[in-house]
Design an enzyme around this catalytic site. Structure first.
Site, PDB file in Angstrom:
ATOM      1  N   CYS A  78       0.648  -1.204   0.114  1.00  0.00           N
ATOM      2  CA  CYS A  78       0.044   0.240   0.045  1.00  0.00           C
ATOM      3  C   CYS A  78       0.755   1.514   0.288  1.00  0.00           C
ATOM      4  O   CYS A  78       0.891   2.319  -0.409  1.00  0.00           O
ATOM      5  CB  CYS A  78      -1.265   0.120   0.685  1.00  0.00           C
ATOM      6  SG  CYS A  78      -2.207  -0.829   0.935  1.00  0.00           S
ATOM      7  N   PHE A  89       0.997  -3.140   4.485  1.00  0.00           N
ATOM      8  CA  PHE A  89       1.529  -4.442   4.839  1.00  0.00           C
ATOM      9  C   PHE A  89       3.330  -4.889   4.757  1.00  0.00           C
ATOM     10  O   PHE A  89       3.836  -3.966   4.119  1.00  0.00           O
ATOM     11  CB  PHE A  89       0.984  -5.398   4.200  1.00  0.00           C
ATOM     12  CG  PHE A  89      -0.671  -5.704   4.706  1.00  0.00           C
ATOM     13  CD1 PHE A  89      -1.086  -5.475   5.752  1.00  0.00           C
ATOM     14  CD2 PHE A  89      -1.403  -6.956   4.140  1.00  0.00           C
ATOM     15  CE1 PHE A  89      -2.529  -5.274   6.634  1.00  0.00           C
ATOM     16  CE2 PHE A  89      -2.556  -7.158   4.378  1.00  0.00           C
ATOM     17  CZ  PHE A  89      -3.338  -6.275   6.018  1.00  0.00           C
ATOM     18  N   HIS A 135      -9.786   1.376  -0.556  1.00  0.00           N
ATOM     19  CA  HIS A 135      -8.193   1.117  -0.393  1.00  0.00           C
ATOM     20  C   HIS A 135      -7.869   0.284  -2.216  1.00  0.00           C
ATOM     21  O   HIS A 135      -8.026  -0.287  -2.488  1.00  0.00           O
ATOM     22  CB  HIS A 135      -8.119   0.288   0.381  1.00  0.00           C
ATOM     23  CG  HIS A 135      -6.639   0.207   1.242  1.00  0.00           C
ATOM     24  ND1 HIS A 135      -5.741   0.488  -0.244  1.00  0.00           N
ATOM     25  CD2 HIS A 135      -5.582  -0.295   1.900  1.00  0.00           C
ATOM     26  CE1 HIS A 135      -4.709   0.819   0.532  1.00  0.00           C
ATOM     27  NE2 HIS A 135      -4.633   0.353   1.980  1.00  0.00           N
ATOM     28  N   HIS A 148      -3.884   7.824   5.854  1.00  0.00           N
ATOM     29  CA  HIS A 148      -3.950   6.480   5.561  1.00  0.00           C
ATOM     30  C   HIS A 148      -4.757   5.909   5.473  1.00  0.00           C
ATOM     31  O   HIS A 148      -5.856   5.608   4.972  1.00  0.00           O
ATOM     32  CB  HIS A 148      -3.006   5.019   5.903  1.00  0.00           C
ATOM     33  CG  HIS A 148      -2.559   4.937   5.237  1.00  0.00           C
ATOM     34  ND1 HIS A 148      -2.382   4.284   3.918  1.00  0.00           N
ATOM     35  CD2 HIS A 148      -3.190   2.280   5.901  1.00  0.00           C
ATOM     36  CE1 HIS A 148      -2.709   2.662   3.428  1.00  0.00           C
ATOM     37  NE2 HIS A 148      -2.367   2.286   4.579  1.00  0.00           N
ATOM     38  N   LYS A 155     -10.610   7.597   1.797  1.00  0.00           N
ATOM     39  CA  LYS A 155     -10.689   5.991   1.457  1.00  0.00           C
ATOM     40  C   LYS A 155     -12.312   5.989   1.934  1.00  0.00           C
ATOM     41  O   LYS A 155     -12.760   4.677   1.231  1.00  0.00           O
ATOM     42  CB  LYS A 155      -9.993   5.365   1.659  1.00  0.00           C
ATOM     43  CG  LYS A 155      -8.069   5.224   1.426  1.00  0.00           C
ATOM     44  CD  LYS A 155      -7.710   3.604   2.377  1.00  0.00           C
ATOM     45  CE  LYS A 155      -6.000   3.558   1.487  1.00  0.00           C
ATOM     46  NZ  LYS A 155      -5.223   4.251   2.027  1.00  0.00           N
ATOM     47  N   GLU A 178      -2.205   4.490  13.344  1.00  0.00           N
ATOM     48  CA  GLU A 178      -1.561   6.416  12.791  1.00  0.00           C
ATOM     49  C   GLU A 178      -2.294   6.952  13.831  1.00  0.00           C
ATOM     50  O   GLU A 178      -1.142   8.283  13.687  1.00  0.00           O
ATOM     51  CB  GLU A 178      -2.612   6.635  11.299  1.00  0.00           C
ATOM     52  CG  GLU A 178      -2.391   7.367  10.820  1.00  0.00           C
ATOM     53  CD  GLU A 178      -2.671   7.361   9.688  1.00  0.00           C
ATOM     54  OE1 GLU A 178      -1.888   8.117   8.703  1.00  0.00           O
ATOM     55  OE2 GLU A 178      -3.769   6.630   8.992  1.00  0.00           O
TER      56      GLU A 178
END
Length: 396
Positions: A157, A384, A325, A289, A320, A300
């Site tokens: 990502c 990830f 996403h 994010h 998002k 976050e």
């Protein structure tokens, strides 16, 4: 230090296949989630690019390249036209292409495994070029004539933020005058969706970043592209750019493959600000994010709280909830949204925000966009594998 400016933007997304329609959807909180066409009857909602008009006039077709490459070529063409470069380059060898792409040709992979195992037929000769993760950069290069440094970054990502950040560094180093940078992804194949769904982090209801009711992310597809160039080169072309790509920071958690780490996130953001010669207090807005999963959003916020040394955070939001996403393309769509917010003095909202989560005690611009001056902003991507990348843009 050589300054790098943004001279053009392009978008292909489920909520708009041009910059203006994309922006209107963000402000309105208008998403495009519907049942995945690749998995009918499963109740799995995704955001697909359903407007085929983005392909009008492209020099490529679906028979030549995977869907992710089509998105990239279309978004790049928009960005080049906006930058006044739609007719080509005087020095193609000084123009590069760096795109983020996490997974490559997933739609082609599904199609050809079905052909092989169900129809018992050999894959066609163009299968390998269509599947290659690097194919999107190759197609943008071939269709635009860009003959400089061209490649794909693949870091889940964070792919697009890494691509844009590396483009900034190469321009500063003098390796190119112009770089077409961003990210693209078309991951909505049946196999990919089933793999993601097996992780139990996909919502069946709505993507609600930072909200108490959040229960997972929703996947999507698309591409975001920007034309980056040295300020000197832009000025020689008579272009007065309003946004500088001012900072890039990246880090690795070196911890867990799927569990986020606040320390790694904070380190990437701190390095980004240092690269831009800025302090946290210089930021007027953060494009987070914000995936909508409980762990990611909470982590976050914790990283931001540490970064700001418990001083008030600036307003932030996650788009998002509207775009979904898009994995390797997510950072590019969000960087474009951040730049538009700065240019139009309007921060997009975090849509679908239903209730405050005490663990995310922040000003996430809930549900309604906010008119505000944004002289400097950060855009975050945390992937990830513990791969983190942050970008800072500032007005010139």
């Amino acid at each position: 230090m050589t300054r790098v400016v943004v001279s053009g933007l392009g978008i292909v997304s489920p909520v708009g296949c041009d910059v203006d329609s994309f922006w209107r959807s963000l402000l309105a909180g208008s998403s495009a989630f519907a049942e995945a066409s690749a998995l009918p009857g499963r109740g799995l909602q995704v955001a697909e690019v359903r407007d085929a008009d983005f392909m009008t006039g492209l020099a490529v077709s679906a028979s030549m390249c995977d869907r992710n490459a089509l998105f990239a070529v279309a978004a790049a063409r928009q960005a080049l036209v906006a930058a006044g470069l739609g007719e080509g380059f005087p020095r193609p060898e000084r123009v590069g292409v760096i795109l983020g792409n996490a997974a490559g040709g997933q739609c082609t992979v599904d199609e050809q495994y079905s052909r092989l195992h169900v129809l018992k037929k050999r894959p066609p000769p163009m299968t390998v070029p269509k599947v290659m993760v690097s194919s999107s950069a190759s197609w943008v290069s071939m269709t635009t004539g860009a003959a400089g440094p061209s490649f794909v970054t693949s870091s889940a990502c964070a792919s697009a933020n890494h691509a844009i950040g590396i483009a900034i560094q190469l321009l500063r180093a003098g390796a190119a005058d112009i770089i077409i940078a961003g990210g693209t992804e078309a991951p909505l194949s049946a196999g990919t969706l089933m793999a993601w769904d097996s992780m139990k982090i996909m919502s069946r209801t709505a993507c609600r970043p930072f909200a108490a009711g959040r229960n997972g992310l929703m996947l999507s597809e698309g591409a975001g592209v920007m034309v980056l160039e040295t300020q000197e080169h832009a000025q020689k072309r008579g272009v007065r750019a309003s946004i500088e790509a001012a900072g890039f920071g990246f880090s690795a958690d070196a911890g867990d493959m799927v569990s986020p780490d606040a320390g790694g996130m904070e380190r990437a953001m701190a390095l980004c600000l240092a690269d831009a010669g800025m302090e946290p207090s210089d930021l007027a807005y953060i494009n987070a994010h914000g995936t909508g999963t409980r762990a990611n959003d909470r982590t976050e916020v914790l990283a931001l709280t540490h970064l700001f040394a418990r001083k008030p955070l600036p307003p932030l939001s996650s788009i998002k909830a509207v775009t979904g996403h898009s994995l390797g393309a997510a950072g590019a769509l969000e960087a474009v949204a951040t730049i538009l917010a700065m240019q139009r003095s309007m921060a997009p909202p975090t849509a679908q925000f239903d209730a405050v989560d005490p663990d995310c005690n922040i000003d996430c611009i809930p549900n309604v966009g906010r008119s505000m001056a944004i002289p400097a902003a950060m855009s975050n991507s945390f992937a990830f594998g513990g791969l983190n990348a942050a970008l800072v843009f500032k007005s010139i």
